[in-house]
Design a protein around this motif. Structure first.
Motif, PDB file in Angstrom:
ATOM      1  N   LEU A 434     -10.425 -16.259  68.300  1.00 44.23           N
ATOM      2  CA  LEU A 434     -11.367 -16.348  69.503  1.00 44.23           C
ATOM      3  C   LEU A 434     -12.720 -16.788  68.420  1.00 44.23           C
ATOM      4  O   LEU A 434     -13.067 -16.310  67.814  1.00 44.23           O
ATOM      5  CB  LEU A 434     -11.617 -15.045  70.230  1.00 44.23           C
ATOM      6  N   THR A 435     -13.225 -18.159  68.983  1.00 45.53           N
ATOM      7  CA  THR A 435     -14.473 -18.525  68.270  1.00 45.53           C
ATOM      8  C   THR A 435     -15.554 -18.610  69.031  1.00 45.53           C
ATOM      9  O   THR A 435     -15.555 -19.528  70.462  1.00 45.53           O
ATOM     10  CB  THR A 435     -14.069 -19.891  67.351  1.00 45.53           C
ATOM     11  N   ARG A 436     -16.729 -18.397  68.521  1.00 48.49           N
ATOM     12  CA  ARG A 436     -18.010 -18.904  69.468  1.00 48.49           C
ATOM     13  C   ARG A 436     -18.316 -20.244  69.090  1.00 48.49           C
ATOM     14  O   ARG A 436     -18.140 -20.851  68.045  1.00 48.49           O
ATOM     15  CB  ARG A 436     -19.214 -17.853  68.882  1.00 48.49           C
ATOM     16  N   THR A 437     -18.748 -20.806  70.312  1.00 48.12           N
ATOM     17  CA  THR A 437     -19.217 -22.396  70.110  1.00 48.12           C
ATOM     18  C   THR A 437     -20.765 -22.492  70.176  1.00 48.12           C
ATOM     19  O   THR A 437     -21.165 -23.603  70.261  1.00 48.12           O
ATOM     20  CB  THR A 437     -18.510 -23.308  71.249  1.00 48.12           C
ATOM     21  N   ASP A 438     -21.312 -21.181  69.858  1.00 45.62           N
ATOM     22  CA  ASP A 438     -22.785 -21.423  70.035  1.00 45.62           C
ATOM     23  C   ASP A 438     -23.169 -20.478  68.844  1.00 45.62           C
ATOM     24  O   ASP A 438     -22.392 -20.118  68.294  1.00 45.62           O
ATOM     25  CB  ASP A 438     -23.487 -20.817  71.222  1.00 45.62           C
ATOM     26  N   GLY A 439     -24.587 -20.397  68.519  1.00 45.19           N
ATOM     27  CA  GLY A 439     -24.962 -19.458  67.617  1.00 45.19           C
ATOM     28  C   GLY A 439     -24.498 -19.809  66.373  1.00 45.19           C
ATOM     29  O   GLY A 439     -24.232 -20.987  65.795  1.00 45.19           O
ATOM     30  N   PRO A 440     -24.145 -18.818  65.486  1.00 39.83           N
ATOM     31  CA  PRO A 440     -23.492 -19.058  64.028  1.00 39.83           C
ATOM     32  C   PRO A 440     -22.026 -19.401  64.048  1.00 39.83           C
ATOM     33  O   PRO A 440     -21.376 -19.163  62.939  1.00 39.83           O
ATOM     34  CB  PRO A 440     -23.798 -17.698  63.284  1.00 39.83           C
ATOM     35  N   ARG A 441     -21.393 -19.608  65.186  1.00 40.99           N
ATOM     36  CA  ARG A 441     -20.142 -19.802  65.310  1.00 40.99           C
ATOM     37  C   ARG A 441     -19.143 -18.757  64.692  1.00 40.99           C
ATOM     38  O   ARG A 441     -18.079 -19.245  63.831  1.00 40.99           O
ATOM     39  CB  ARG A 441     -19.731 -21.185  64.810  1.00 40.99           C
ATOM     40  N   PHE A 442     -19.209 -17.608  65.035  1.00 41.86           N
ATOM     41  CA  PHE A 442     -18.304 -16.472  64.489  1.00 41.86           C
ATOM     42  C   PHE A 442     -17.011 -16.713  65.075  1.00 41.86           C
ATOM     43  O   PHE A 442     -16.831 -17.142  66.314  1.00 41.86           O
ATOM     44  CB  PHE A 442     -18.772 -15.171  64.706  1.00 41.86           C
ATOM     45  N   SER A 443     -15.923 -16.331  64.067  1.00 42.75           N
ATOM     46  CA  SER A 443     -14.424 -16.478  64.503  1.00 42.75           C
ATOM     47  C   SER A 443     -13.854 -15.369  64.183  1.00 42.75           C
ATOM     48  O   SER A 443     -14.051 -14.848  62.979  1.00 42.75           O
ATOM     49  CB  SER A 443     -13.952 -17.938  64.018  1.00 42.75           C
ATOM     50  N   HIS A 444     -12.900 -15.097  64.890  1.00 40.38           N
ATOM     51  CA  HIS A 444     -11.971 -13.693  64.868  1.00 40.38           C
ATOM     52  C   HIS A 444     -10.595 -14.016  65.171  1.00 40.38           C
ATOM     53  O   HIS A 444     -10.181 -14.545  66.202  1.00 40.38           O
ATOM     54  CB  HIS A 444     -12.531 -12.651  65.746  1.00 40.38           C
ATOM     55  N   ASP A 445      -9.899 -13.599  63.967  1.00 39.81           N
ATOM     56  CA  ASP A 445      -8.355 -13.848  64.193  1.00 39.81           C
ATOM     57  C   ASP A 445      -7.731 -12.459  65.213  1.00 39.81           C
ATOM     58  O   ASP A 445      -8.323 -11.263  64.948  1.00 39.81           O
ATOM     59  CB  ASP A 445      -7.482 -13.729  63.155  1.00 39.81           C
ATOM     60  N   VAL A 446      -7.177 -12.799  66.128  1.00 37.74           N
ATOM     61  CA  VAL A 446      -6.702 -11.685  67.095  1.00 37.74           C
ATOM     62  C   VAL A 446      -4.987 -11.876  67.284  1.00 37.74           C
ATOM     63  O   VAL A 446      -4.551 -12.968  67.097  1.00 37.74           O
ATOM     64  CB  VAL A 446      -7.357 -11.711  68.519  1.00 37.74           C
ATOM     65  N   ASP A 447      -4.519 -10.868  67.881  1.00 38.81           N
ATOM     66  CA  ASP A 447      -3.138 -11.224  68.347  1.00 38.81           C
ATOM     67  C   ASP A 447      -3.077 -11.374  69.802  1.00 38.81           C
ATOM     68  O   ASP A 447      -4.047 -11.417  70.544  1.00 38.81           O
ATOM     69  CB  ASP A 447      -2.332 -10.013  67.994  1.00 38.81           C
ATOM     70  N   GLU A 448      -1.817 -11.678  70.162  1.00 35.76           N
ATOM     71  CA  GLU A 448      -1.777 -12.143  71.673  1.00 35.76           C
ATOM     72  C   GLU A 448      -2.052 -11.017  72.747  1.00 35.76           C
ATOM     73  O   GLU A 448      -2.763 -11.306  73.706  1.00 35.76           O
ATOM     74  CB  GLU A 448      -0.218 -12.455  71.854  1.00 35.76           C
ATOM     75  N   ALA A 449      -1.855  -9.762  72.205  1.00 37.46           N
ATOM     76  CA  ALA A 449      -2.303  -8.596  73.070  1.00 37.46           C
ATOM     77  C   ALA A 449      -3.797  -8.393  73.126  1.00 37.46           C
ATOM     78  O   ALA A 449      -4.367  -8.358  74.259  1.00 37.46           O
ATOM     79  CB  ALA A 449      -1.732  -7.310  72.615  1.00 37.46           C
ATOM     80  N   ILE A 450      -4.590  -8.692  72.322  1.00 38.31           N
ATOM     81  CA  ILE A 450      -5.945  -8.472  72.137  1.00 38.31           C
ATOM     82  C   ILE A 450      -6.456  -9.793  72.887  1.00 38.31           C
ATOM     83  O   ILE A 450      -7.397  -9.555  73.824  1.00 38.31           O
ATOM     84  CB  ILE A 450      -6.527  -8.361  70.741  1.00 38.31           C
TER      85      ILE A 450
END
Length: 508
Positions: A434-450
């Protein structure tokens, strides 16, 4: 009103005349055209001069102020007015030659906090061959631009600009602050800063004080502190006052980060540029955290870049217009790198330090890398970050589970696949993000459940615990285990702004 120098008087009368002539960042770009404007920013005067060979008033002032040409006095008096020309000469900003007059300082238009402004400083090496001297006063440099983007511009009561230089940050903050106090140890810098403020009509709103570090504001507190200190990491000596502190290694950054908390009001914030050394003895995160008090501060430390000692030294030698191949530069390089080696310095980090006063609570420090590219200003993100973390600080795991959330608009779900090495053909899933497309573009790896749980969160829908329960039943999963993992993931996603608490967005 008493002024520090006659340059301030000249700035007051010069500024409106230059605005009339269109000598603004936008006016110059329109006059030169895109290609020559780019050449101006690259420091290529020949390409610019071709576009200002006519006799128009705007071409004349571009040649005099930006290209630093010597021009006839009668021409300058006709364009600027004899009084303005005389004031610039009296202030030592312009000098007479046998063929006319030439500028002796830099007067350059910029857009600061959305406003067209003039910034007064010493000449840089952009248009003419200049080697900055020890007392050089910098204009709008890369560091200033970085802090301009990372310091909030929301309404605030009092602001301290520590080490104001030519006054760029004070100028930006004056538009949103009730009062601004700007300090500097270097008297010529304050002269330039006052002229910069006067040209913007803000001289009365900014208080200028001369002195070292926090000495001019002993016992005072501010709602916001901004500081672009002389953070260059090196030997304990001052070669150039705008960048060298005289403190060993990262001592200047330590002094400012450690000293800012005692000058913050309740809930006040500080926004600082800083540098820190990397050594085998401790992580850079531990080093910066050690500069802060044990209680009362929340810190968000963002490392934007790391340089090896050789690259770092070469970069700063070029900054002072030294040829790295020259004997002087080679000797400086040797001494600088030897000093790093003596202190086991393996790298030098650079970035932003944002502090917030949080009362009598244990200090919290989040120090992380921010290496991904982004162009959005960081200032609004810093303010929202402190709101998000304050929300998290006041809630335990059960309260987070009972809360409702909404996804930030623009968050992207990214499925990353790599070649399937087992089958030898096609692709197999490697990561879900899941990745932000605004601001500082933070990105987090998640699993399918989350990912599925987060997708089901709505501010007017089920809370987190209810959403997890529904998902667990549909997949025959253990709800207790799933809620524990979901709360941990949601806390991280809220911290970086991918998820926003519903009650927080309602309040804002």
């Amino acid at each position: 009103m008493t002024h520090r120098s006659p340059l301030t008087v000249a700035a007051v009368e010069l500024a409106p005349r230059l605005r009339e002539l269109g000598f603004t960042a936008d006016g110059i770009a329109l006059h030169l055209g895109p290609a020559a404007t780019d050449a101006l920013h690259r420091g290529e005067p020949g390409a610019v001069r071709r576009r200002v060979s006519d006799s128009s008033p705007l071409s004349t002032v571009i040649r005099w102020f930006l290209l630093r040409d010597t021009l006839p006095d009668d021409l300058l008096a006709d364009v600027l007015g004899p009084r303005v020309l005389g004031l610039l000469r009296d202030a030592g900003a312009a000098g007479a030659t046998t063929s006319g007059s030439r500028m002796l300082i830099d007067v350059r238009p910029h857009v600061i906090a959305g406003e067209h402004r003039l910034v007064f400083s010493d000449f840089d090496a952009s248009m003419t061959e200049v080697i900055p001297g020890p007392d050089h006063v910098l204009g709008v440099g890369a560091a200033s631009l970085s802090l301009l983007g990372s310091a909030p511009l929301s309404p605030v009561g009092s602001v301290l600009d520590l080490g104001t230089g030519s006054g760029v940050l004070a100028l930006a903050q004056a538009g949103c602050a009730g009062s601004v106090t700007a300090t500097d140890v270097h008297s010529p810098a304050l002269d330039f800063a006052e002229a910069t403020a006067a040209a913007a009509g803000l001289a009365g709103k900014i208080i200028f004080r001369e002195g070292s570090w926090f000495e001019p504001v002993v016992g005072e507190r501010f709602d916001r502190i901004v500081a672009n200190p002389p953070f260059v990491v090196g030997l304990p000596e001052v070669g150039h006052v705008y960048r060298d502190s005289g403190l060993d290694l990262d001592g200047a950054s330590e002094l400012v980060v450690a000293g800012a908390p005692e000058h913050l009001t309740d809930g006040g914030t500080a926004h600082l540029l800083a540098a820190w050394v990397h050594t085998p003895a401790q992580s850079w995160q531990q080093r910066v955290a050690s500069w802060l008090p044990d209680r009362g501060i929340e810190a968000w430390v963002l490392q934007r870049d790391v340089a090896d000692p050789e690259l770092y030294v070469g970069t700063w030698l070029r900054d002072e217009s030294l040829d790295p191949r020259s004997p002087e530069a080679q000797e400086r390089t040797r001494a600088w790198l030897d000093h790093f080696a003596e202190h086991d310095v393996t790298g030098i980090g650079f970035g932003f330090v944002a502090l917030r006063e949080i009362g009598d609570r244990p200090t919290e420090v989040t120090a992380e890398e921010l290496s991904q590219p982004f162009t959005d200003p960081l200032g609004p993100e810093v303010e929202e970050y402190f709101l998000r973390t304050a929300w998290l600080r006041d809630r335990d795991a059960a309260e987070v589970a009972a809360a409702r959330f909404r996804m930030r608009p623009g968050v992207a779900r990214e499925q990353v696949s790599l070649p399937d090495t087992e089958e030898g053909v096609g692709f197999s899933p490697a990561a879900l993000r899941l990745t932000r497309t605004d601001g500082p573009r933070f990105s987090h790896d998640v699993d399918e459940a989350i990912a599925a749980i987060v997708a089901g969160l709505r501010p007017d829908g089920l809370n987190l615990e209810e959403t997890v329960g529904l998902f667990a039943v549909s997949r025959s999963l253990d709800e207790d285990t799933l809620i524990e993992g979901a709360v941990a993931a949601v806390v991280d996603l809220v911290r970086h702004g991918l998820l926003l608490p519903a009650d927080l967005t309602e309040e804002s």
